[in-house]
Write a protein that holds these residues in place. Structure first.
Motif, mmCIF file in Angstrom:
data_model
loop_
_atom_site.group_PDB
_atom_site.id
_atom_site.type_symbol
_atom_site.label_atom_id
_atom_site.label_comp_id
_atom_site.label_asym_id
_atom_site.label_seq_id
_atom_site.Cartn_x
_atom_site.Cartn_y
_atom_site.Cartn_z
ATOM 1 N N SER A 425 -27.502 125.991 74.286
ATOM 2 C CA SER A 425 -27.653 126.814 73.078
ATOM 3 C C SER A 425 -26.705 128.016 73.114
ATOM 4 C CB SER A 425 -29.108 127.277 72.936
ATOM 5 O OG SER A 425 -29.969 126.176 72.852
ATOM 6 N N THR A 426 -25.414 127.727 73.325
ATOM 7 C CA THR A 426 -24.372 128.752 73.253
ATOM 8 C C THR A 426 -23.360 128.291 72.211
ATOM 9 O OG1 THR A 426 -23.129 127.698 75.052
ATOM 10 C CG2 THR A 426 -24.714 129.392 75.675
ATOM 11 N N ASP A 427 -22.158 128.858 72.226
ATOM 12 C CA ASP A 427 -21.185 128.405 71.233
ATOM 13 C C ASP A 427 -20.457 127.153 71.725
ATOM 14 O OD1 ASP A 427 -18.988 129.216 72.894
ATOM 15 O OD2 ASP A 427 -19.255 131.273 72.187
ATOM 16 N N ILE A 428 -19.670 126.550 70.823
ATOM 17 C CA ILE A 428 -18.993 125.283 71.135
ATOM 18 C C ILE A 428 -17.996 125.466 72.277
ATOM 19 C CG2 ILE A 428 -17.460 123.512 70.207
ATOM 20 C CD1 ILE A 428 -18.717 123.995 67.456
ATOM 21 N N ALA A 429 -17.248 126.549 72.238
ATOM 22 C CA ALA A 429 -16.245 126.794 73.270
ATOM 23 C C ALA A 429 -16.890 126.871 74.654
ATOM 24 C CB ALA A 429 -15.489 128.084 72.971
ATOM 25 N N ASP A 430 -18.017 127.542 74.751
ATOM 26 C CA ASP A 430 -18.698 127.698 76.033
ATOM 27 C C ASP A 430 -19.187 126.350 76.552
ATOM 28 O OD1 ASP A 430 -19.682 129.571 78.058
ATOM 29 O OD2 ASP A 430 -21.667 128.890 77.441
ATOM 30 N N ILE A 444 -9.206 124.706 75.654
ATOM 31 C CA ILE A 444 -10.418 124.208 74.989
ATOM 32 C C ILE A 444 -10.043 123.414 73.747
ATOM 33 C CG2 ILE A 444 -12.501 124.926 73.770
ATOM 34 C CD1 ILE A 444 -12.622 127.347 75.676
ATOM 35 N N ARG A 445 -9.076 123.911 72.991
ATOM 36 C CA ARG A 445 -8.619 123.204 71.774
ATOM 37 C C ARG A 445 -7.999 121.855 72.150
ATOM 38 N NH1 ARG A 445 -8.065 125.953 67.017
ATOM 39 N NH2 ARG A 445 -6.355 124.560 66.406
ATOM 40 N N GLU A 446 -7.259 121.824 73.240
ATOM 41 C CA GLU A 446 -6.631 120.579 73.674
ATOM 42 C C GLU A 446 -7.681 119.526 74.017
ATOM 43 O OE1 GLU A 446 -3.660 118.885 77.197
ATOM 44 O OE2 GLU A 446 -4.133 121.029 77.077
ATOM 45 N N ALA A 447 -8.711 119.935 74.760
ATOM 46 C CA ALA A 447 -9.783 118.995 75.120
ATOM 47 C C ALA A 447 -10.518 118.514 73.874
ATOM 48 C CB ALA A 447 -10.759 119.665 76.087
ATOM 49 N N ALA A 448 -10.765 119.433 72.924
ATOM 50 C CA ALA A 448 -11.437 119.059 71.678
ATOM 51 C C ALA A 448 -10.578 118.100 70.868
ATOM 52 C CB ALA A 448 -11.753 120.310 70.867
ATOM 53 N N ALA A 449 -9.274 118.317 70.881
ATOM 54 C CA ALA A 449 -8.372 117.432 70.133
ATOM 55 C C ALA A 449 -8.380 116.035 70.732
ATOM 56 C CB ALA A 449 -6.960 118.017 70.143
ATOM 57 N N GLN A 450 -8.378 115.932 72.061
ATOM 58 C CA GLN A 450 -8.407 114.627 72.716
ATOM 59 C C GLN A 450 -9.686 113.864 72.393
ATOM 60 O OE1 GLN A 450 -7.884 115.584 76.838
ATOM 61 N NE2 GLN A 450 -5.731 116.161 76.597
ATOM 62 N N SER A 456 -13.582 118.728 63.185
ATOM 63 C CA SER A 456 -14.964 119.132 62.880
ATOM 64 C C SER A 456 -15.177 120.611 63.187
ATOM 65 C CB SER A 456 -15.941 118.290 63.691
ATOM 66 O OG SER A 456 -15.874 116.930 63.336
ATOM 67 N N VAL A 457 -14.637 121.062 64.324
ATOM 68 C CA VAL A 457 -14.800 122.466 64.707
ATOM 69 C C VAL A 457 -14.114 123.372 63.702
ATOM 70 C CG1 VAL A 457 -14.266 124.200 66.471
ATOM 71 C CG2 VAL A 457 -15.034 121.920 67.152
ATOM 72 N N ASN A 458 -12.935 122.986 63.258
ATOM 73 C CA ASN A 458 -12.201 123.813 62.299
ATOM 74 C C ASN A 458 -12.913 123.908 60.955
ATOM 75 O OD1 ASN A 458 -10.147 124.394 64.090
ATOM 76 N ND2 ASN A 458 -8.886 122.651 63.474
ATOM 77 N N ALA A 462 -17.234 129.693 61.826
ATOM 78 C CA ALA A 462 -16.980 130.448 63.061
ATOM 79 C C ALA A 462 -16.134 129.666 64.059
ATOM 80 C CB ALA A 462 -18.301 130.859 63.713
ATOM 81 N N GLY A 463 -15.702 128.454 63.716
ATOM 82 C CA GLY A 463 -14.861 127.677 64.608
ATOM 83 C C GLY A 463 -15.510 127.425 65.956
ATOM 84 N N PHE A 464 -14.763 127.673 67.029
ATOM 85 C CA PHE A 464 -15.285 127.437 68.369
ATOM 86 C C PHE A 464 -16.380 128.429 68.751
ATOM 87 C CE2 PHE A 464 -11.307 125.061 68.839
ATOM 88 C CZ PHE A 464 -11.752 123.942 69.514
#
Length: 581
Positions: A425-430, A444-450, A456-458, A462-464
């Motif tokens: 229950s924290t933010d997406i980046a964490d 973090i963006r690179e891992a999300a892109a892969q 979806s995050v964009n 609040a993004g990440f």
């Protein structure tokens, strides 16, 4: 006693502070014990008219000084003990959480979250109250009694009268012997009941959406009420016993006062004791009533905390079923993984989840594992991670027996992405950077892109930094799986295990993720566990499991070349399903 080792060790480490606090409380009791003596002198002086206005003012100032010094001494002593109690609470909760981190999967499979929380909340709080309020009240009670008896002698009250007056108090040890074990046993029942109630509440709240969907609120309420009613029954059982015990102590105090009134009053009338001494005696006996009540509270408290302490000690004494061997060494690298005649049954069961399984994952290769539900696919992943302990020699990594390497060095080199990846229950980046708190937003963006999660995050405002609800409920099922996959990729492990971790994404998204994996994991070992053939058909080797055994193995093309084989049959079924979808 072994069950008190946790507490005695803490008391030994803080013996000096506890001693200081106890001395302060003792001095406050001595201070307070002076009050009846002064009141006795004032009474005799007023009777004999031997004191004047200045004497009254002087005695009043003395009484005020006693009151102030008592407040300072007792306050400082109590504050020190309370602070030590809170520190014990903090340290013990840390120990319990550390123990949870050490214990193996088989322990948690038999324990509900509510019961585990009960150790941290109810049991630790109960022990903390005993070593804070309990120590304070015990010290206060014991030394108040001693101070009162000494001051009665100093005041000139006859020893015979003192002995007769305190005679009823001799029954207290016998009451403790009788009531103590009974209160302890019932306290244990209450703590167990509270643990069950906490578990039930956690389960009912966690499943509230299912409850509402099926419109069974009344059933859920009835189940929870039954649990609460069980706790209420256990608590009433305890209350009846402890109330009887606590009622007898003040009765003994009142009986002591009656005896002193009869005997002391007669001696005063006979002139064998002054009126002031009689007044002092009655005050001292009244002062003893409070300690008696405190003794009852402390005994009840100690019995309850004893039950809690026993539960906590049992938990901390548990030895993990999966742990480092004495001769375990750190694993330098994963290398080749060799599984040789692996047969495994879960603890407490006789059924074999895996039977004579043998295969190899060469370093840098991708192996697919496919089969029906219950065929043993996830069991194999758990054994590779040593969540459960495999038989010695049945799995080797880089030529080393997996049971002879340290757990930390093994698990740090493996990334595991389960089907129902847990999100915090924290933010997406964490959540994505869970294995590397120092990761930059670019990583973090690179891992999300892969993992095809970036789009979806964009879309989130609040993004990440979007905070997730409990267990990641802010995201859809497919988004949660991709977030969990991004977390696994972020680790950049030597071995990546995907355990049906794309089951909630559509075919097009799955294809895009697999393409990214092929590029990202080139030259790195990967084990893909799946139900869908589309998830594993690109693998260097595909292993088909059925009822814990390997029934087929080879590349996609080789397996499809056997049209009557289970792999080809499964492929046709899935293709027909896609055509009718």
């Amino acid at each position: 006693m072994k069950s008190f080792e946790l507490l005695t060790n803490y008391l030994k480490k803080n013996a000096l502070l506890y001693l200081t606090a106890v001395i302060l409380i003792i001095l406050s009791n001595v201070d307070q014990a002076l009050l009846p003596q002064i009141l006795g002198k004032v009474t005799d002086g007023l009777k004999e008219r031997s004191i004047g206005r200045e004497d009254i003012i002087r005695y009043s100032l003395i009484l005020l000084g006693i009151a102030v010094s008592y407040g300072v001494l007792f306050g400082l002593g109590q504050f020190t003990i309370m602070r030590l109690g809170r520190r014990f609470e903090f340290l013990t909760r840390g120990q319990i959480f550390a123990q949870f981190s050490r214990l193996s999967e088989d322990f948690f499979s038999k324990q509900g979250t509510g019961k585990l929380l009960s150790y941290v909340m109810n049991d630790v709080t109960s022990v903390r109250e005993a070593i804070s309020f309990g120590v304070t009240q015990t010290t206060n009670a014991v030394f108040m009694v001693i101070s009162c008896v000494v001051m009665m002698l100093v005041t000139g009250i006859p020893v015979t009268l003192i002995l007769v007056s305190v005679c009823p108090l001799v029954a207290i040890p016998f009451l403790v012997i009788y009531f103590g074990p009974r209160i302890r046993n019932r306290s244990m029942d209450v703590q167990e009941g509270l643990a069950t109630m906490t578990e039930s509440a956690d389960e009912q709240i966690g499943g509230i959406r299912v409850t509402k969907t099926f419109a069974i609120e009344e059933t859920a309420q009835r189940r929870f009420d039954e649990t609460v009613d069980g706790v209420r029954g256990a608590q009433l059982h305890l209350v009846r016993m402890s109330s009887l015990f606590q009622a007898l102590l003040p009765f003994l105090g009142a009986l002591s006062l009656v005896v002193s009134l009869l005997v002391g009053g007669y001696m005063t009338i006979q002139g064998r004791m002054t009126l002031g001494s009689f007044v002092a005696l009655t005050f001292y006996l009244r002062m003893l009533t409070g300690p008696l009540q405190q003794i009852g509270n402390v005994i009840n408290m100690m019995q309850r905390s004893g039950a809690s302490l026993e539960r906590v000690n049992r938990l901390l004494a548990r030895v993990p079923s999966v742990r480092d061997k004495d001769d375990a060494s750190d694993l330098a690298r994963i290398g080749d993984i060799a599984v040789d005649n692996l047969t495994f049954s879960y603890p407490g069961t006789s059924e074999q989840a895996l039977k004579d399984v043998s295969f190899t994952i060469p370093e840098g290769r991708t192996v697919g594992l496919i089969g029906r539900t219950g065929s043993g696919k996830s069991t194999l992943a758990k054994l590779l991670l040593r969540i459960y302990e495999p038989p010695a020699g049945s799995i080797k990594v880089n030529g080393q027996d997996i049971t002879r390497v340290t757990l930390e060095s093994l698990r740090r080199k493996i990334g595991y992405v389960p089907q129902d990846g847990f999100l915090f229950s924290t933010d997406i980046a964490d959540n994505i950077a869970f294995s590397d708190r120092s990761a930059s937003i670019e990583q973090i963006r690179e891992a999300a892109a892969q993992a095809l999660l970036l789009e979806s995050v964009n879309s989130f405002e609040a993004g990440f930094e979007t905070r997730l609800g409990e267990r990641g409920l802010t995201l859809s099922g497919g988004q949660r799986q991709r977030a969990s996959l991004a977390r696994g990729l972020m680790k950049k492990p030597e071995l990546l295990i995907l355990d049906d971790s794309m089951s909630a994404v559509d075919a097009m998204t799955e294809s895009g993720i697999l393409g990214n994996l092929i590029r990202e994991r080139s030259g790195k070992s990967t084990l893909i566990i799946a139900h869908r053939i589309s998830s594993v058909q690109h693998a260097d080797e595909i292993i088909v499991l059925d009822q814990g055994r390997i029934v087929q193995r080879g590349s996609h093309e080789e397996l499809m070349a056997c049209p009557d084989g289970p792999y080809a049959s499964l492929y046709r079924i899935q293709q027909e399903g896609l055509q009718h979808a």
